[in-house]
Structure formats: structure tokens, C-alpha cells
Design an enzyme around this catalytic site. Structure first.
Site, PDB file in Angstrom:
ATOM      1  N   SER A  87       0.851  -1.193   0.000  1.00 58.36           N
ATOM      2  CA  SER A  87       0.000   0.000   0.000  1.00 58.36           C
ATOM      3  C   SER A  87       0.885   1.240   0.000  1.00 58.36           C
ATOM      4  CB  SER A  87      -0.926  -0.007   1.216  1.00 58.36           C
ATOM      5  OG  SER A  87      -0.192  -0.142   2.423  1.00 58.36           O
ATOM      6  N   GLY A  97      -0.524   4.617   0.236  1.00 59.54           N
ATOM      7  CA  GLY A  97      -1.325   5.772   0.587  1.00 59.54           C
ATOM      8  C   GLY A  97      -2.127   6.301  -0.578  1.00 59.54           C
ATOM      9  N   GLY A 109      -2.053   4.774  -4.139  1.00 63.16           N
ATOM     10  CA  GLY A 109      -2.659   3.501  -4.487  1.00 63.16           C
ATOM     11  C   GLY A 109      -1.935   2.309  -3.901  1.00 63.16           C
ATOM     12  N   GLY A 162      -5.439   0.236   5.309  1.00 59.14           N
ATOM     13  CA  GLY A 162      -4.618  -0.885   4.847  1.00 59.14           C
ATOM     14  C   GLY A 162      -5.226  -2.227   5.209  1.00 59.14           C
ATOM     15  N   ASP A 163      -5.863  -2.305   6.375  1.00 53.04           N
ATOM     16  CA  ASP A 163      -6.541  -3.546   6.772  1.00 53.04           C
ATOM     17  C   ASP A 163      -7.715  -3.826   5.836  1.00 53.04           C
ATOM     18  OD1 ASP A 163      -4.775  -3.394   8.919  1.00 53.04           O
ATOM     19  OD2 ASP A 163      -6.245  -2.404  10.195  1.00 53.04           O
TER      20      ASP A 163
END
Length: 344
Positions: A221, A223, A226, A254-255
Site C-alpha cells: 500500500s 497511501g 494507491g 490498509g486492513d
């Protein structure tokens, strides 16, 4: 079925304030208390998507009691390993525009017997449910070595499941050495793993390729830029970015990205990697539009609005400054830089 394991869960308190100023009194205009920890967040999103999931986590102390109560209220299936130490409490302060300040407690150590029981419960849950994935997520309790993650990867494989890992520090290379099927680092975690800063998206791509060359798929990830997906062996690399948004709360995005990818993978498999990535990025971005942690708004960003590009597997040039700018802007750079094609 997807099993999540959260070795160091938390009770999260989130405050929204008009402006955060050090050393001053603040009055919150929004307060939330949630059962959390990265694996718990992943399971919460999976349940919201209708994907069967079980969260495995240690529970102890007053905070642990409150955490278990909240999980029960949301009817999230879980297997609690009762431990002597108290669960940690984390605090998040969010300002308009999404700027976030976090204070995370370290948690309390688990005994060897408690760690053994955590691994046993993860394997048992995977065997009994015929799980497709076991996802080990988040930090480790104080005193727990990176071998705990390796043991959880082994437990997943012994149960016939794939292993996904979202962690940091020494636990991340331990997951790779144990043969995890997928790791999901953020930019900072990937930089630590690569041993160098990753200031541009092309740097993220290069580092993700290096990691994936060892046989573990990488979902990195980045931010607002993308996410990057590289398959194990680094034969295929994809980049995806959602439309620009004004974030409300980025905690747990992110989870949500990981949950979205695992859910899409269950239905589509590795052959539809571009679609899986698009759905994951759409969900992860959607989660930034609501105040809660790893929650989904009523109206999701459609996966069709996510830009997905294939990045050629050839080595990146040493100084691809123009390519980095082009890639970050979603444009196709010249053939001497990065070969980025559309995915239909």
C-alpha cells in the site's frame, strides 16, 4: 473461510477534534470505542462483505473484557485465548482533512504457553472450517520473537490454507523465510525491508519486485498513490489507484485493502489479479470516507473507477525520475523508462 490472527489486539478510542494543538485542552466532537487490532479489522471488513471469517486473538484484563464484549455485540465470530495480561488501549486523534495522530500502547507479554495456545487455536480454526487463508496481522506482543509469525505461517500451511501476513520489523522477513503466500507491507514497512528509502512510486515498485522474487506475493500500500501487487516470482506487477478523495479517517485503510483483496481472491483467484486489486483498492479508499476504523460507507467507490495498470517486469532504470513522475500521475511514460500498459 478466512481466519485472522491478531497477536496483539487493542481497544481503540478515536477522537475527532477541530484542530489538534500540543499542550492544550481539546473537546472532541466525535468519539468511538472499537475492538481493534489489524486482524480484527480485517475480519470486521470481511464479515461486512459477507465472507465467513473467524478472528483468533488473546484476551485479558479489563480492556480485554471490553474488547470481547464489543466483538460479541457486533456478532463477529472469534476464538479468544484467555491470557493473564491486559489488552492494550490505543488512542487516535483525527482533524478535519484526515490528519491523524496516534498513541499506541505496546501491550503486555504473553507466556510461552499462551503463545502456544494462540498458534494451536489458529490451526484448529483453519482445520475445522476448511479455511482458504490464515491472515496474521499486526504487531507482536512484547517479548514475542519473530518466530511466532513463522509458526503461524507453518500452522496455516499444515491446515491446507494459504498464509497472508501484515506485520512489521523483524517479523516481516521471518514471514518471508517461512514461505508466506502473501505479505502486505505499507511503504514504510517495505522501505525497512528493502533497507533504503522509497520516496517515489517507482521505488515502491522496485522494492516490491525484489521481495516477490523470493516467491511470496506482495501487496504494497502506498497511501494516496494507491497499491502495487506483484505475484510470487515477480513475473507480473500491477499498480492501481482510486479517484482522489478527501479522507475522513485513514486508520484501518490498509486492513480494509487486505480484506478486500482476500475476499476478491476467494471468488476469482490469482488469474484475475487486476480485478482483485481494483476491488481491494476501491474498498480501502472507501474506508477512508467514514469516521470509524476499518468501516465501510453505505456507498462504496466502484471498482470500475479504479485505474489499474500493468508494469513491465523488466528491471527499473537506475534514475527513472521522469518515469516516477509519470507513474505517480497515472500516465504512460516513454518506452525507455517504465512500460505501463492498461489492463482490460
Amino acid at each position: 473461510m478466512i481466519i485472522t490472527v491478531t497477536p496483539n489486539p487493542s481497544l481503540d478510542r478515536t477522537y475527532h477534534v477541530d484542530e489538534f494543538r500540543l499542550g492544550e485542552l481539546h473537546r472532541a466532537n466525535y468519539v468511538a470505542v472499537e475492538a481493534s487490532g489489524k486482524g480484527v479489522n480485517v475480519s470486521r471488513v470481511l464479515a461486512a462483505l459477507g465472507v465467513p471469517t473467524v478472528a483468533v486473538l488473546p484476551v485479558g484484563g479489563r480492556a480485554g473484557h471490553d474488547l470481547a464484549t464489543l466483538l460479541g455485540e457486533t456478532r463477529l465470530p472469534c476464538r479468544a485465548v484467555h491470557v493473564g495480561g491486559a489488552a492494550r488501549v490505543n488512542v487516535t486523534v483525527i482533524e478535519p482533512g484526515g490528519r491523524t495522530t496516534k498513541v499506541n500502547e505496546p501491550g503486555e507479554p504473553l507466556t510461552e504457553a499462551e503463545l502456544d495456545e494462540l498458534v494451536r487455536q489458529a490451526r484448529t480454526a483453519a482445520v475445522e472450517t476448511g479455511a482458504a487463508w490464515v491472515a496474521c496481522c499486526g504487531s507482536l506482543p512484547p517479548g514475542a520473537g519473530p518466530e511466532l509469525v513463522a509458526r503461524l505461517v507453518d500452522a496455516a500451511h499444515a491446515a491446507g490454507a494459504r498464509a497472508a501476513v501484515d506485520t512489521s520489523g523483524a517479523a516481516l522477513p521471518a514471514a518471508l523465510a517461512a514461505g508466506a503466500d502473501l505479505v502486505k507491507p505499507n511503504r514504510e514497512e517495505l522501505a525497512e525491508l528493502a533497507g533504503r528509502p522509497l520516496p517515489d512510486l517507482a521505488d515502491v515498485v522496485g522494492a516490491a519486485r525484489e521481495v516477490a522474487a523470493g516467491g511470496t506475493a506482495v501487496l504494497a500500500s502506498a497511501g494516496s498513490e494507491g497499491a502495487v501487487l506483484v505475484d510470487g516470482g515477480a513475473t507480473r506487477c500491477l499498480w492501481a489507484r482510486a479517484p482522489r478523495i478527501r479522507p475522513v479517517n485513514t486508520t484501518g485503510a490498509g486492513d480494509t485493502l487486505l480484506a478486500g483483496y482476500l475476499a476478491a481472491f476467494l471468488g476469482r483467484g490469482a488469474a484475475d489479479a487486476a480485478v482483485c486489486l481494483a476491488e481491494a483498492v476501491a474498498l480501502g479508499t472507501s474506508a477512508c470516507l467514514v469516521p470509524g476504523t476499518a468501516e465501510l460507507p453505505e456507498r462504496l467507490i466502484p471498482a470500475a473507477e479504479v485505474t489499474v495498470r500493468r508494469i513491465d517486469a523488466a528491471p527499473l532504470p537506475e534514475e527513472p525520475h521522469e518515469a516516477r513522475r509519470s507513474l505517480a500521475n497515472g500516465a504512460e511514460p516513454g518506452p525507455a523508462r517504465l512500460d505501463i500498459g492498461g489492463v482490460g
